[in-house]
Write a protein that holds these residues in place. Structure first.
Motif, PDB file in Angstrom:
ATOM      1  N   THR A  38      74.482 133.832  42.285  1.00 42.73           N
ATOM      2  CA  THR A  38      73.674 132.846  41.575  1.00 42.73           C
ATOM      3  C   THR A  38      73.790 131.517  42.311  1.00 42.73           C
ATOM      4  O   THR A  38      74.289 131.458  43.436  1.00 42.73           O
ATOM      5  N   ALA A  39      73.334 130.435  41.706  1.00 42.40           N
ATOM      6  CA  ALA A  39      73.456 129.093  42.280  1.00 42.40           C
ATOM      7  C   ALA A  39      73.284 128.086  41.164  1.00 42.40           C
ATOM      8  O   ALA A  39      72.572 128.343  40.176  1.00 42.40           O
ATOM      9  N   ASP A  40      73.912 126.930  41.317  1.00 44.84           N
ATOM     10  CA  ASP A  40      73.793 125.918  40.265  1.00 44.84           C
ATOM     11  C   ASP A  40      72.370 125.397  40.127  1.00 44.84           C
ATOM     12  O   ASP A  40      71.943 124.974  39.052  1.00 44.84           O
ATOM     13  N   VAL A  41      71.598 125.451  41.188  1.00 44.52           N
ATOM     14  CA  VAL A  41      70.238 124.919  41.160  1.00 44.52           C
ATOM     15  C   VAL A  41      69.249 125.863  40.463  1.00 44.52           C
ATOM     16  O   VAL A  41      68.176 125.429  40.043  1.00 44.52           O
ATOM     17  N   TYR A  42      69.596 127.137  40.311  1.00 47.65           N
ATOM     18  CA  TYR A  42      68.673 128.085  39.686  1.00 47.65           C
ATOM     19  C   TYR A  42      68.465 127.713  38.215  1.00 47.65           C
ATOM     20  O   TYR A  42      69.405 127.669  37.435  1.00 47.65           O
ATOM     21  N   ALA A  43      67.210 127.479  37.882  1.00 47.65           N
ATOM     22  CA  ALA A  43      66.852 127.059  36.517  1.00 47.65           C
ATOM     23  C   ALA A  43      67.680 125.857  36.083  1.00 47.65           C
ATOM     24  O   ALA A  43      68.003 125.708  34.913  1.00 47.65           O
ATOM     25  N   ASN A  44      68.014 124.985  37.043  1.00 49.48           N
ATOM     26  CA  ASN A  44      68.790 123.771  36.792  1.00 49.48           C
ATOM     27  C   ASN A  44      70.045 124.071  35.966  1.00 49.48           C
ATOM     28  O   ASN A  44      70.255 123.514  34.900  1.00 49.48           O
ATOM     29  N   THR A  45      70.863 124.960  36.487  1.00 51.52           N
ATOM     30  CA  THR A  45      72.177 125.387  35.974  1.00 51.52           C
ATOM     31  C   THR A  45      72.109 126.487  34.918  1.00 51.52           C
ATOM     32  O   THR A  45      73.132 127.124  34.629  1.00 51.52           O
ATOM     33  N   MET A  46      70.940 126.744  34.327  1.00 53.16           N
ATOM     34  CA  MET A  46      70.867 127.732  33.248  1.00 53.16           C
ATOM     35  C   MET A  46      71.157 129.149  33.732  1.00 53.16           C
ATOM     36  O   MET A  46      71.702 129.966  32.986  1.00 53.16           O
ATOM     37  N   ALA A  47      70.816 129.471  34.988  1.00 49.87           N
ATOM     38  CA  ALA A  47      71.061 130.823  35.498  1.00 49.87           C
ATOM     39  C   ALA A  47      72.547 131.132  35.524  1.00 49.87           C
ATOM     40  O   ALA A  47      72.970 132.253  35.214  1.00 49.87           O
ATOM     41  N   GLY A  92      77.215 133.939  33.253  1.00 54.24           N
ATOM     42  CA  GLY A  92      78.551 133.845  32.682  1.00 54.24           C
ATOM     43  C   GLY A  92      78.649 134.546  31.339  1.00 54.24           C
ATOM     44  O   GLY A  92      79.620 135.265  31.060  1.00 54.24           O
ATOM     45  N   GLU A  93      77.636 134.358  30.500  1.00 53.04           N
ATOM     46  CA  GLU A  93      77.620 135.019  29.198  1.00 53.04           C
ATOM     47  C   GLU A  93      77.488 136.529  29.341  1.00 53.04           C
ATOM     48  O   GLU A  93      78.126 137.300  28.622  1.00 53.04           O
ATOM     49  N   ALA A  94      76.642 136.963  30.282  1.00 50.78           N
ATOM     50  CA  ALA A  94      76.396 138.394  30.462  1.00 50.78           C
ATOM     51  C   ALA A  94      77.625 139.133  30.976  1.00 50.78           C
ATOM     52  O   ALA A  94      77.822 140.314  30.671  1.00 50.78           O
ATOM     53  N   LEU A  95      78.451 138.443  31.756  1.00 53.58           N
ATOM     54  CA  LEU A  95      79.649 139.081  32.320  1.00 53.58           C
ATOM     55  C   LEU A  95      80.892 138.867  31.458  1.00 53.58           C
ATOM     56  O   LEU A  95      81.974 139.372  31.798  1.00 53.58           O
ATOM     57  N   LYS A  96      80.730 138.151  30.378  1.00 56.24           N
ATOM     58  CA  LYS A  96      81.870 137.856  29.506  1.00 56.24           C
ATOM     59  C   LYS A  96      82.505 139.144  28.997  1.00 56.24           C
ATOM     60  O   LYS A  96      81.823 140.056  28.547  1.00 56.24           O
ATOM     61  N   SER A 129      82.765 126.266  34.889  1.00 57.32           N
ATOM     62  CA  SER A 129      82.622 126.153  33.441  1.00 57.32           C
ATOM     63  C   SER A 129      81.475 127.021  32.932  1.00 57.32           C
ATOM     64  O   SER A 129      81.621 127.763  31.955  1.00 57.32           O
ATOM     65  N   ARG A 130      80.321 126.939  33.611  1.00 52.82           N
ATOM     66  CA  ARG A 130      79.161 127.719  33.168  1.00 52.82           C
ATOM     67  C   ARG A 130      79.378 129.220  33.359  1.00 52.82           C
ATOM     68  O   ARG A 130      78.913 130.030  32.546  1.00 52.82           O
ATOM     69  N   LEU A 131      80.060 129.603  34.431  1.00 48.65           N
ATOM     70  CA  LEU A 131      80.308 131.020  34.709  1.00 48.65           C
ATOM     71  C   LEU A 131      81.490 131.571  33.919  1.00 48.65           C
ATOM     72  O   LEU A 131      81.762 132.773  33.970  1.00 48.65           O
ATOM     73  N   GLN A 132      82.205 130.686  33.225  1.00 50.90           N
ATOM     74  CA  GLN A 132      83.352 131.075  32.395  1.00 50.90           C
ATOM     75  C   GLN A 132      84.415 131.822  33.209  1.00 50.90           C
ATOM     76  O   GLN A 132      84.900 132.875  32.823  1.00 50.90           O
TER      77      GLN A 132
END
Length: 333
Positions: free
Chosen positions: A50-59, A64-68, A109-112
């Motif tokens: 992924t990348a922080d720029v994808y969907a302005n951090t939403m990706a 992160g939620e999907a891999l939790k 933080s976003r990727l948990q």
């Protein structure tokens, strides 16, 4: 799923990487995105990009939620830094020490997760001294926030300079993430030889040329509804270079080749990039979970030399091969 070493390192990654550019946080709903990630795990894919720029951090947040709840040690999670994020302020872009240090913390933080397996310079930054960038990456590795460092869309000369500085600072560049497909071969003349010499692998994006090599776009006919070519959020712009009748006609000539190999056209295009020994993994996106298993079947496929020649004959001069097409923005946008 087969696995390959990433560059001159001991890290193994899956031959197919699941990437969420142009999908998570923008094109598909979060529940469908999660279903795609689950399908990737079911297919044996362990590597996620992924990348922080994808969907302005939403990706990153969606991934992160999907891999939790997954065993972290069984995954390889990659992200990138360079593009403008957040409110896009004057320090919210590039490879300055400030932006890199703030960006890694935001990504984690976003990727948990406490660390990413690979942290990549998304483009080359002409406005920041390379020494500053590489020192920041060295500090991130020493802090344990990233295990390895890579780059994306760097030229052979830029890779050589970055590799030399990394070596002086006590770490190594192990990967480059370029665009690569039957239609886009610009890395073959310079980037791949330099990478082989220095111990980097390619993690290639868009092996299906934004979906053109799947064969679903036909010459002289409108693009199917709901396809990337009709997406006004960015997909249509990216695919436009290939939406010409001469290209689409050449792509249709690949169908009997795929049939003879017992593959779909999408599988053929992914298997083709994996025949290059310097390619460690092909990044695959998906907007529906059923696409994941189909495309992941390209892992481990061996294409015989005679079949590879038939592909070259079909594509011919349609492929872009100019090394000068590997480039980063001269200035930050």
């Amino acid at each position: 799923m087969d696995f390959r070493y990433l560059g001159n390192s001991g890290l193994k990654i899956s031959e197919i990487t699941f990437g969420n550019w142009l999908t998570h946080g923008s094109q598909v709903e979060n529940d469908v995105a999660t279903q795609c990630v689950r399908a990737a795990l079911d297919a044996g894919i362990s590597t996620f990009d992924t990348a922080d720029v994808y969907a302005n951090t939403m990706a990153e947040t969606v991934l992160g939620e999907a891999l939790k709840g997954e065993r972290r040690q069984s995954l390889e999670i990659f992200t990138k830094v360079y593009g403008a994020t957040g409110p896009r302020g004057h320090n919210d872009q590039g490879l300055s020490r400030k932006h890199i240090m703030e960006s890694i913390n935001g990504s984690l933080s976003r990727l948990q997760t406490d660390y990413v397996d690979l942290y990549q310079a998304h483009r080359y930054d002409f406005e920041t001294p390379l020494e500053e960038t590489m020192q920041a990456f060295a500090d991130i590795v020493r802090s344990g926030k990233a295990l390895y460092i890579g780059v994306s869309e760097w030229t052979a000369d830029q890779i050589r300079k970055g590799h030399a500085l990394a070596k002086e600072l006590g770490f190594q560049l192990i990967s480059n993430q370029p665009q690569y497909s039957m239609l886009w071969r610009v890395i073959e003349a310079e980037v791949v030889p330099a990478s082989e010499e220095l111990g980097l692998s390619q993690i290639v994006w868009s092996p299906m040329a934004q979906g053109v090599l799947s064969g679903k776009y036909l010459p002289g006919q409108p693009a199917p509804e709901g396809s990337r070519a009709t997406d006004d959020k960015g997909g249509a712009k990216m695919i436009s270079r290939w939406m010409r009748d001469d290209v689409l006609t050449g792509v249709q000539a690949l169908k009997p080749i795929a049939d003879d190999a017992g593959l779909t056209m999408a599988q053929l295009s992914i298997a083709w990039v994996l025949q290059n020994k310097n390619v460690a993994s092909a990044i695959m996106g998906a907007s529906r979970p059923e696409q994941v298993a189909d495309n992941a079947a390209a892992a481990g496929v061996v294409l015989e030399p005679a079949l590879m020649k038939r592909i070259d004959d079909a594509i011919g001069a349609l492929a872009e091969r100019d090394p000068a097409q590997t480039k980063s923005p001269a200035t930050r946008e």
